[in-house]
Scaffold this motif. Structure first.
Motif, short mmCIF file in Angstrom:
data_model
loop_
_atom_site.label_atom_id
_atom_site.label_comp_id
_atom_site.label_asym_id
_atom_site.label_seq_id
_atom_site.Cartn_x
_atom_site.Cartn_y
_atom_site.Cartn_z
N VAL A 34 -6.10 3.94 -8.97
CA VAL A 34 -4.93 3.19 -9.42
C VAL A 34 -3.68 4.04 -9.23
CG1 VAL A 34 -3.75 2.28 -11.46
CG2 VAL A 34 -6.15 1.71 -11.05
N LYS A 35 -3.78 5.30 -9.63
CA LYS A 35 -2.61 6.19 -9.51
C LYS A 35 -2.23 6.36 -8.04
CE LYS A 35 -3.08 9.01 -13.61
NZ LYS A 35 -3.81 10.21 -14.05
N LYS A 40 2.19 3.60 -3.22
CA LYS A 40 2.63 2.61 -2.25
C LYS A 40 4.03 2.10 -2.58
CE LYS A 40 -0.13 -0.76 -2.11
NZ LYS A 40 -1.12 -1.83 -2.01
N GLY A 41 4.37 2.10 -3.85
CA GLY A 41 5.64 1.51 -4.25
C GLY A 41 6.79 2.49 -4.19
N VAL A 42 7.52 2.56 -5.30
CA VAL A 42 8.66 3.46 -5.44
C VAL A 42 8.37 4.29 -6.69
CG1 VAL A 42 11.15 3.53 -5.89
CG2 VAL A 42 10.22 1.75 -4.43
N LYS A 113 5.63 4.97 -0.32
CA LYS A 113 5.67 4.17 0.89
C LYS A 113 6.92 3.28 1.02
CE LYS A 113 3.01 0.49 2.59
NZ LYS A 113 1.84 -0.33 2.27
N ARG A 114 7.25 2.61 -0.07
CA ARG A 114 8.39 1.71 -0.03
C ARG A 114 9.68 2.49 0.22
NH1 ARG A 114 6.87 -3.45 0.39
NH2 ARG A 114 5.84 -3.69 -1.61
N GLY A 173 7.79 0.56 -10.49
CA GLY A 173 8.04 0.84 -9.08
C GLY A 173 7.19 0.00 -8.15
N VAL A 174 6.61 -1.09 -8.69
CA VAL A 174 5.74 -1.96 -7.88
C VAL A 174 6.50 -3.24 -7.51
CG1 VAL A 174 3.59 -3.28 -7.86
CG2 VAL A 174 3.67 -1.03 -8.96
N TYR A 175 6.63 -3.52 -6.21
CA TYR A 175 7.38 -4.69 -5.76
C TYR A 175 6.55 -5.63 -4.90
CZ TYR A 175 11.46 -2.29 -7.57
OH TYR A 175 12.35 -1.67 -8.40
#
Ligand code: HEC
Ligand code: HEC
Length: 190
Positions: A34-35, A40-42, A113-114, A173-175
């Motif tokens: 999960v961490k 992947k996000g910000v 990543k984002r 930070g998840v979009y």
């Protein structure tokens, strides 16, 4: 270039195997996954002062949503006095701390990543320093198919700047699209 990529990949493999062995012992594999997935996000905001000063009028945008040059242009005394039509002045010490936090965690200094995508898109776009996240080519393209009635015409949103109204995990930070829920338009996908 290729060699550098290989080195980075090798380094990542070492870090991953070391950190996963550690994480498995510490909190179990799934939590580790999960961490890792979050990368992947910000990067979420952890600075208390930044949160306190920047989430009064809107969601506290992660520094990883803009490049350092944008934060330099936004977070100085002159600019904050006329911050998008409002006065968001800070005392000198607070301003320095917030400025440094934002610049140190800017998109072009992040491995999330984002943020990487934002940094690359900005680096390949000519023109003035972007002052808005919503005007970044990468961000505006992602939203170009959403009808205005769901944004400006939507009492539950009002402006694309209010990311957290639709992105239910924005503070983490998840979009990703599968975490979007547009107020008053439960069936926006259809
Ligand atoms: C007094 C209210 C207020 C405070 C405090 C404030 N802002 Fe803002 N901010 C605004 C307004 C108003 C907008 C424009 C929103 C819109 O266009 O819908 C804005 C927009 C922004 C944008 C552009 C968002 C976009 O459209 O992409 C950024 C970036 C931003 N603020 C960063 C910050 C940071 C960092 C802080 C903390 C130092 C901060 N703001 C504190 C009122 C404020
Ligand atoms: C009106 C609701 C709404 C607001 C406000 C909004 N978004 Fe979105 N966002 C969406 C929707 C819907 C999508 C998916 C669009 C699609 O797939 O066509 C999306 C997609 C995205 C994506 C791409 C996701 C992916 O998996 O490719 C990113 C990144 C993103 N938004 C960031 C932001 C940021 C940052 C803000 C604030 C500055 C913001 N959004 C404000 C609704 C919104």
């Amino acid at each position: 270039m290729m060699q550098r990529k290989l080195k980075v990949a090798a380094l990542l493999a070492v870090i991953l195997s070391a950190s996963s062995a550690y994480a498995v012992a510490e909190d179990g594999f799934w939590l580790w996954l999960v961490k890792f997935n979050r990368q992947k996000g910000v990067r979420p905001v952890t600075d208390k002062q930044y949160l306190e000063e920047c989430e009064g009028c809107h969601f506290a945008y992660q520094p990883g949503l803009l490049p350092a040059k944008s934060w330099e242009a936004l977070l100085n005394a002159d600019a904050l006095r006329k911050h998008f039509g409002v006065d968001a002045e800070l005392d000198n010490d607070t301003l320095k701390a917030i400025h440094d936090y934002a610049v140190d965690n800017a998109a072009d200094k992040s491995w999330y990543k984002r943020s990487r995508k934002i940094a690359v898109a900005v680096a390949t776009t000519e023109g003035p320093v972007p002052l808005r996240i919503t005007e970044l080519r990468y961000i505006s393209r992602k939203h170009r198919n959403i009808p205005e009635k769901m944004i400006k015409g939507n009492k539950g949103v009002k402006s694309l700047s209010f990311c957290d109204k639709c992105h239910t995990q924005a503070a983490d930070g998840v979009y990703d699209v599968d975490t979007v829920s547009i107020p008053n338009y439960p069936d926006w996908k259809e």
